[in-house]
Design a protein around this motif. Structure first.
Motif, short mmCIF file in Angstrom:
data_model
loop_
_atom_site.label_atom_id
_atom_site.label_comp_id
_atom_site.label_asym_id
_atom_site.label_seq_id
_atom_site.Cartn_x
_atom_site.Cartn_y
_atom_site.Cartn_z
N VAL A 179 -122.00 0.07 58.57
CA VAL A 179 -121.44 0.67 57.35
C VAL A 179 -121.10 -0.43 56.35
O VAL A 179 -121.42 -0.34 55.17
N GLY A 180 -120.44 -1.49 56.83
CA GLY A 180 -120.05 -2.59 55.96
C GLY A 180 -121.25 -3.25 55.29
O GLY A 180 -121.22 -3.55 54.09
N VAL A 181 -122.30 -3.48 56.05
CA VAL A 181 -123.51 -4.09 55.50
C VAL A 181 -124.11 -3.20 54.42
O VAL A 181 -124.40 -3.65 53.31
N LEU A 182 -124.30 -1.94 54.75
CA LEU A 182 -124.93 -1.03 53.79
C LEU A 182 -124.07 -0.85 52.54
O LEU A 182 -124.57 -0.82 51.42
N ARG A 183 -122.77 -0.77 52.73
CA ARG A 183 -121.86 -0.61 51.59
C ARG A 183 -121.97 -1.81 50.64
O ARG A 183 -122.11 -1.64 49.43
N GLU A 184 -121.90 -3.02 51.18
CA GLU A 184 -121.94 -4.22 50.34
C GLU A 184 -123.26 -4.33 49.58
O GLU A 184 -123.27 -4.66 48.39
N ILE A 185 -124.36 -4.06 50.25
CA ILE A 185 -125.66 -4.17 49.59
C ILE A 185 -125.83 -3.06 48.55
O ILE A 185 -126.36 -3.29 47.47
N THR A 186 -125.34 -1.87 48.86
CA THR A 186 -125.43 -0.76 47.91
C THR A 186 -124.61 -1.03 46.66
O THR A 186 -125.07 -0.77 45.54
N VAL A 187 -123.42 -1.58 46.84
CA VAL A 187 -122.58 -1.94 45.69
C VAL A 187 -123.35 -2.91 44.78
O VAL A 187 -123.37 -2.75 43.55
N ALA A 188 -124.00 -3.89 45.38
CA ALA A 188 -124.77 -4.87 44.59
C ALA A 188 -125.93 -4.20 43.87
O ALA A 188 -126.21 -4.49 42.70
N TRP A 246 -131.95 -7.62 58.56
CA TRP A 246 -131.82 -7.63 57.10
C TRP A 246 -131.06 -8.87 56.62
O TRP A 246 -131.39 -9.46 55.60
N LEU A 247 -130.06 -9.27 57.39
CA LEU A 247 -129.23 -10.41 57.00
C LEU A 247 -129.99 -11.73 57.11
O LEU A 247 -129.63 -12.70 56.46
N LEU A 248 -131.02 -11.73 57.91
CA LEU A 248 -131.81 -12.95 58.13
C LEU A 248 -132.87 -13.19 57.06
O LEU A 248 -133.71 -14.07 57.19
N ALA A 297 -121.35 -17.07 53.46
CA ALA A 297 -120.42 -16.33 54.31
C ALA A 297 -119.66 -17.25 55.26
O ALA A 297 -118.52 -16.96 55.64
N PHE A 298 -120.27 -18.38 55.60
CA PHE A 298 -119.62 -19.33 56.50
C PHE A 298 -119.06 -20.54 55.76
O PHE A 298 -118.71 -21.54 56.37
N HIS A 299 -118.99 -20.43 54.43
CA HIS A 299 -118.42 -21.48 53.58
C HIS A 299 -119.10 -22.83 53.81
O HIS A 299 -118.44 -23.86 53.94
N GLU A 300 -120.42 -22.77 53.87
CA GLU A 300 -121.21 -23.98 54.09
C GLU A 300 -122.16 -24.18 52.91
O GLU A 300 -122.55 -23.23 52.25
N ARG A 301 -122.51 -25.43 52.64
CA ARG A 301 -123.45 -25.72 51.56
C ARG A 301 -124.89 -25.74 52.06
O ARG A 301 -125.80 -25.32 51.36
N SER A 343 -120.65 -8.01 57.16
CA SER A 343 -120.35 -7.57 55.80
C SER A 343 -120.12 -8.77 54.88
O SER A 343 -120.43 -8.70 53.68
N GLU A 344 -119.63 -9.88 55.43
CA GLU A 344 -119.47 -11.09 54.62
C GLU A 344 -120.82 -11.64 54.18
O GLU A 344 -120.99 -12.07 53.04
N ILE A 345 -121.78 -11.65 55.08
CA ILE A 345 -123.13 -12.09 54.72
C ILE A 345 -123.71 -11.12 53.69
O ILE A 345 -124.28 -11.54 52.67
N ALA A 346 -123.53 -9.82 53.93
CA ALA A 346 -124.08 -8.81 53.03
C ALA A 346 -123.50 -8.91 51.62
O ALA A 346 -124.18 -8.63 50.64
N LYS A 347 -122.25 -9.34 51.49
CA LYS A 347 -121.62 -9.52 50.17
C LYS A 347 -122.39 -10.52 49.32
O LYS A 347 -122.40 -10.42 48.10
N HIS A 348 -122.99 -11.48 49.96
CA HIS A 348 -123.68 -12.56 49.25
C HIS A 348 -125.19 -12.38 49.19
O HIS A 348 -125.88 -13.17 48.54
N ILE A 349 -125.70 -11.38 49.88
CA ILE A 349 -127.15 -11.25 49.99
C ILE A 349 -127.79 -10.86 48.65
O ILE A 349 -127.21 -10.10 47.88
#
Length: 188
Positions: free
Chosen positions: A13-22, A103-105, A114-118, A156-162
């Motif tokens: 749900v979190g993944v789909l919600r974040e991507i849908t919002v975007a 999907w996240l990959l 999502a992991f605060h890495e460069r 969902s953190e990854i999905a926020k940035h996808i």
């Protein structure tokens, strides 16, 4: 305006919600959900949940069900037939090839953010072909960042940035791009 999401677990749900919002930005909608905590309950209750979501004001319904070992055509038909009587303005059935983590990959930048890495991880050429996308993502994150991956926290953190544009090549996600396009037209 609300969208109902029916999924196997909360992280889906979190993944789909974040991507849908975007995909719908700048339009904003609300979300309601039902979670099956697995395939069996979702398949048994899907129709009743869709009707309940429509009664609660959801104009659009999305069902997300991992393919796992099912036959895709039969599963899609079963889920579509279950939700159609709910009479939502529009509905979609999304069936990730194995798991939603595939999907996240598709977006290395989203994983790094999502992991605060460069530094971005190297991703497989076709994530949908992986037999265990969740395990692959977990191992990839551990090897690259020496950090633990928990799907319940990080998906969902990854999905926020996808970047949803990268998911256009993902055959199991492509129907959601079309679906959200229809939703956008209805919102106007």
């Amino acid at each position: 305006m609300k969208m109902g999401i029916i999924a196997e677990d909360d992280s889906d749900v979190g993944v789909l919600r974040e991507i849908t919002v975007a995909l719908l930005r700048p339009h904003a909608i609300g979300f309601k959900r039902f979670v099956g905590h697995g395939s069996g309950k979702l398949r048994r209750k899907c129709g009743a949940w869709a009707r309940s979501l429509v009664r609660q004001g959801c104009q659009w319904i999305v069902v997300v069900h991992d393919l796992d070992v099912h036959n895709e055509d039969i599963l899609r038909r079963e889920l579509t037939n279950a939700i159609a009587p709910a009479r939502a303005k529009a509905h979609a059935v999304l069936i990730p090839r194995r798991e939603i983590e595939a999907w996240l990959l598709y977006d290395a930048r989203a994983i790094a953010a999502a992991f605060h890495e460069r530094e971005r991880p190297r991703l497989p050429g076709n994530p949908e072909s992986l037999s265990d996308p969740k395990g692959h993502l977990r191992d990839l994150i551990w090897r690259k960042y020496r950090k633990d991956y928990l799907n319940t926290v990080h998906n969902s953190e990854i999905a926020k940035h996808i970047r949803a544009s990268l998911l256009g090549v993902c055959s199991s996600f492509a129907p959601h791009i079309v679906f959200t396009g229809r939703v956008r037209q209805m919102i106007r």
